[in-house]
Design an enzyme around this catalytic site. Structure first.
Site, PDB file in Angstrom:
ATOM      1  CG  ASN A  43      -2.002  -1.010   1.200  1.00 37.59           C
ATOM      2  OD1 ASN A  43      -2.242  -1.618   0.170  1.00 37.59           O
ATOM      3  ND2 ASN A  43      -2.659  -1.218   2.327  1.00 37.59           N
ATOM      4  CB  THR A 208      -1.742   9.112  11.990  1.00 38.88           C
ATOM      5  OG1 THR A 208      -1.577   7.749  12.408  1.00 38.88           O
ATOM      6  CG2 THR A 208      -0.643   9.442  10.993  1.00 38.88           C
ATOM      7  N   GLY A 210      -6.467  10.033  13.198  1.00 38.16           N
ATOM      8  CA  GLY A 210      -7.763  10.006  12.506  1.00 38.16           C
ATOM      9  C   GLY A 210      -8.340  11.396  12.309  1.00 38.16           C
ATOM     10  CD  GLU A 212      -7.930  13.476  18.616  1.00 36.79           C
ATOM     11  OE1 GLU A 212      -6.919  13.991  19.105  1.00 36.79           O
ATOM     12  OE2 GLU A 212      -8.439  12.440  19.062  1.00 36.79           O
ATOM     13  CG  ASP A 240      -0.887   1.294   4.784  1.00 40.20           C
ATOM     14  OD1 ASP A 240      -0.104   1.274   5.751  1.00 40.20           O
ATOM     15  OD2 ASP A 240      -1.716   0.398   4.551  1.00 40.20           O
TER      16      ASP A 240
END
Ligand code: RIB
Length: 287
Positions: A43, A208, A210, A212, A240
């Protein structure tokens, strides 16, 4: 053009879409089923290639139909697949349920387990020619460790995406240039408030989170790069996409902040469509 070498997993994703996740012991009717190409390594490679990078993929598939089609798929994106080995173990498979704007994934590693230190030693010149190496934790951990040690010695830049989480991430953080856990992975790694954890590794640890957005600590303070508001269709491969785009931006000379913004924008596009690789944007789709 800068060279990105991705060393990692290559899977075929069997994806069921449901209204909600089943409980343990429960049978549910799903809404839809589809087969996609996946694997965190593949990916990330596809994302970087779609964004215009020169990408080589190192990994293993089975000598089977899934393996053949997974390689053909990577070829379609002009990824160098000459370093992928076909093994007796079957191609890796991921069973994915998409529901409630989220996903659950079970990975059956298969051939991904065959990415050995011996295999990497045979491909060391490819790694030595890389401007940046991308790693995740879906291949054997001793192999990941060996690659990190080698790249550290040779001063080759490494992004390590510690997914699925393993404690080896703690051992390797000092030797990699960037580590990109999600919130859950960061919590497993440090068992402390994320603000404190990110401050321990300024300009290196990038979380990371999401909707936020992304958090990291620069030289002075905690930085949040907020996420764009999008209608979520499928979050599979969002991390990814972030990693692939981050790698492309960093190797094209953007600052860390600019690269994170670019990665974040790419991930926002990806979560608006089904699938991992199918949802990843081309350059002209990133606004
Ligand atoms: O990050 C998403 C990926 O995780 C899927 O494509 C699946 O194959 C698993 O590796």
């Amino acid at each position: 053009m800068k060279k990105i070498v991705v060393i990692g997993s290559i899977n075929v994703d069997l994806v069921a879409t449901c209204d909600r996740f089943p409980k343990a012991g429960e049978t549910l009717f799903g809404k839809d089923f589809a087969i996609y190409f996946g694997g965190k390594g593949a990916n990330q490679a596809v994302c970087a290639a779609k964004l215009g990078a020169d990408v080589t993929m190192i990994g293993c598939v089975g000598d089977d139909d899934h393996g053949k089609s997974a390689i053909a798929n990577l070829d379609k994106f002009n990824i160098n697949t000459k370093e992928i080995i076909k093994t007796k173990s079957p191609t890796g498979v991921a069973l994915i349920t998409v529901a409630d704007h989220d996903n659950q994934i079970i990975v059956i590693s298969g051939a991904n387990k065959e990415v050995s230190c011996d295999m990497i030693n045979e491909k060391i010149s490819v790694i030595d020619n890389a401007d940046l190496v991308m790693l995740q934790l879906e291949i054997p951990l001793n192999t990941v460790k060996m690659i990190v040690d080698h790249c550290h010695k040779k001063k080759i830049k490494v992004i390590l995406n510690p997914a699925p989480y393993n404690d080896i991430a703690k051992e390797l953080i000092d030797k990699v240039d960037y580590m990109t856990p999600n919130k859950i992975e960061l919590e497993s790694m440090f068992n402390m408030d994320h603000k404190k954890a990110l401050a321990l590794y300024p300009n290196k640890l990038i979380m990371t989170a999401g909707s936020e957005g992304v958090y990291y600590h620069d030289d002075d303070s905690l930085i949040n790069i907020p996420a764009q508001k999008v209608d979520v269709v499928d979050t599979t491969g969002a991390g990814d996409t972030f990693n692939g785009a981050l790698a492309v931006a960093l190797t094209s000379g953007k600052s860390l902040r600019e690269s994170i913004i670019f990665g974040q924008k790419a991930a926002s596009v990806a979560i608006g469509k089904m699938g991992a690789q199918t949802a990843m944007p081309y350059l002209n789709e990133i606004k």
